[in-house]
Structures are given as C-alpha cells and as structure tokens.
Design a protein around this motif. Structure first.
Motif: not given
Length: 107
Positions: A68-81, A83-91
């Motif tokens: 559901a989160a479309r994780i294709m590579s790991i590690p993948t990090l979600f930084f969530i503020n 307000d629930g907004e997600i910044q996605r970082y891969i690697g």
C-alpha cells in the motif's frame, strides 16, 4: 504530497497516534543498509524522546502495508509531521541527515 491518512488502516498495533511527529522505518532483517541504520534510528528515538516517535516496520512481515505504501526499495523512511504529511526518503543516510530531517518535522 502523501498523507498518513492513506495508510492509517494498516498501522493498527504499531502505536501510531497521529498527533506526534513520527519516523517510520520500512526495513527487512536481511537488509545490510537497514541493519546499519538501526542503531542510528534507536539513537534518534532516544534523543527526541517525547517529541518524536520512531516506528520500525518489517516489510516481509507486513507485505500488505508495504504494498500500500509502494515500498520498492529498503530502507525507506517516512518522516511524518503533525499534520500527517509524509516526506519519503529511500536508502541509508548518515545520522546528521536523520537528525536534520527530524528537526524539520518536530518544529
């Protein structure tokens, strides 16, 4: 921008409360970069205790959420503020970058 509301149905049992800035680490036990990031994420959780929550999600044990989160590579990090907004970082990344990203969501 992604919003955590898109994934909340999958986060039951992880302690995600939605009102505290959160870092979600999508990892696998067999992943070398994930293993290298683990102590840094523990340090981040300790240094930001009470201001930031760190949640680890094993993609092999939680395939539905990973899909559901479309994780294709790991590690993948979600930084969530707050307000629930997600910044996605891969690697993987150095601790200084982790800390700088955490500062952005706890303010």
């Amino acid at each position: 921008m992604e919003n955590i509301k898109d994934y909340q149905q999958y986060l039951e049992g992880y302690g995600f409360e939605g009102n505290t800035p959160t870092v979600i680490d999508f990892f696998a036990t067999w992943c070398g970069p994930c293993q290298a990031m683990s102590p840094m994420l523990q340090r981040l959780a300790q240094e930001y205790e009470g201001r930031l929550k760190v949640i680890k999600i094993d993609v092999d044990q939680n395939q539905e959420l990973a899909s559901a989160a479309r994780i294709m590579s790991i590690p993948t990090l979600f930084f969530i503020n707050k307000d629930g907004e997600i910044q996605r970082y891969i690697g993987s990344m150095p601790y200084q970058q982790l800390s700088a990203l955490a500062e952005q969501i706890v303010d």
